[in-house]
Design an enzyme around this catalytic site. Sequence first.
Site, mmCIF file in Angstrom:
data_model
loop_
_atom_site.group_PDB
_atom_site.id
_atom_site.type_symbol
_atom_site.label_atom_id
_atom_site.label_comp_id
_atom_site.label_asym_id
_atom_site.label_seq_id
_atom_site.Cartn_x
_atom_site.Cartn_y
_atom_site.Cartn_z
ATOM 1 N N TYR A 124 0.799 -1.217 0.000
ATOM 2 C CA TYR A 124 0.000 0.000 0.000
ATOM 3 C C TYR A 124 0.837 1.275 0.000
ATOM 4 C CZ TYR A 124 -4.638 -1.900 0.641
ATOM 5 O OH TYR A 124 -5.834 -2.518 0.446
ATOM 6 N N LYS A 187 3.000 -14.351 5.585
ATOM 7 C CA LYS A 187 3.307 -15.455 4.655
ATOM 8 C C LYS A 187 4.834 -15.592 4.585
ATOM 9 C CE LYS A 187 1.993 -18.321 1.285
ATOM 10 N NZ LYS A 187 1.240 -19.543 1.518
ATOM 11 N N ASP A 221 -2.792 -17.852 4.249
ATOM 12 C CA ASP A 221 -3.711 -18.721 3.496
ATOM 13 C C ASP A 221 -4.424 -19.687 4.442
ATOM 14 O OD1 ASP A 221 -1.160 -19.683 3.903
ATOM 15 O OD2 ASP A 221 -1.042 -20.799 2.030
ATOM 16 N N ASP A 245 -6.183 -5.747 5.140
ATOM 17 C CA ASP A 245 -7.300 -5.223 4.361
ATOM 18 C C ASP A 245 -8.232 -6.368 3.955
ATOM 19 O OD1 ASP A 245 -8.855 -3.506 2.866
ATOM 20 O OD2 ASP A 245 -7.601 -3.664 1.089
#
Length: 358
Positions: A124, A187, A221, A245
């Site tokens: 972002y 991740k 995930d 988000d």
Amino acid sequence: MAYNITLIPGDGTGPEIIAATKRVIEATGVPINWEVQDAGIDVMEKYGTPLPESVLDSIRRNKVALKGPITTPIGTGFRSVNVALRKELNLYACLRPCKYYPGIRSKYTDVDLVVVRENTEDLYAGVEWPAGSEECEKIIELSGNKIRPGSAISIKPISKEASKRIVKFAFEYAVNNNRKKVTAVAKANIMKYTDGLFYESAREVAKDYEGKIEYQEVLVDNMCMQLVQKPELYDVLVLPNLYGDILSDLCAGLVGGLGVAPGANIGEDAAVFEATHGSAPKYKGQNKVNPMAVILSGMLMLRYIGEKSAADRLENAVAKVIAEGKYVTYDMKPNRDDPTAVGTAEVADAIIREMEEG
Ligand code: NAD
């Protein structure tokens, strides 16, 4: 003594939702001097900008603001007022509680999650270049041709400073709100350096809370799957910007969607409380949309300024109105065309009645 709080009605359906929310907050009895500040597309002509400097000055002075949604004008060259506010005031933490209230139509009934999202960096940060640009060519060369020629490129900056700051915010929130566990979500098995640094920073912070708040890491995930299978196992989630988000929308969906999803953007020196939803301009002026997300954002604001019992009374009244299911807007009825749905102002009236009677 009365609190000085900046009130930004916003545009689209914002002004009617904020009017309803203001009445409800005033009915809690907490004394507030509202400093009303206009921002958004309706004031662009008057001020030449959707975010006049006076709005920022007011928030800097009062340190707390309650804000209605603001439309991001397309094709005018103005950036999002919402993003600009977060940047200008360094509101580094986005707080989104996602709690199930009985009566809401959802497949899940046992959800009480808090999503804490880092607001200042990650993908972002807006560091990106178009395909074919000189910058992209240089980075492709630097990558040792790991990047396909002709690619567009976005950069994902993650710093130790911002990661520690957001994780500390999550732990402090847990301590102050009687929460038991903080789960860091990233991740790092794939993005070893960026998400790896996020986890490394999180572990450092977690050490200070050992024995008080449980700490756990889950890959993003896997977290998505866990949240749809057994959301009741989770408590406070802390995430870098992009995952935050996405997961905050997922969590809002678990508990009934946009109409009841409150939020806050919080920094060292200021806090802006606002719903997750936007200005829903197609319903402007129709007294139709649900004010509960902004009202619940106001409840978070009352907690933030230390008015805990007023916040509890307000939350209980909202919960009762939801449970009764009578004075709710169209989006909370089983059928969106239900003629018994009430308007924005009538929801506020019902919540005020509950507070007065309860
Ligand atoms: P939106 O959230 O405004 O509306 C999407 C749909 O969700 C609406 O058509 C409506 O059906 C429903 N909805 C939204 N709020 C509701 C409410 N309170 N009660 C009942 N139903 C509700 O999203 P959008 O249409 O993508 O965005 C409209 C504008 O709002 C855009 O300009 C966008 O940039 C802006 N926006 C602002 C904020 C903010 O101020 N923080 C956040 C998101 C979007």
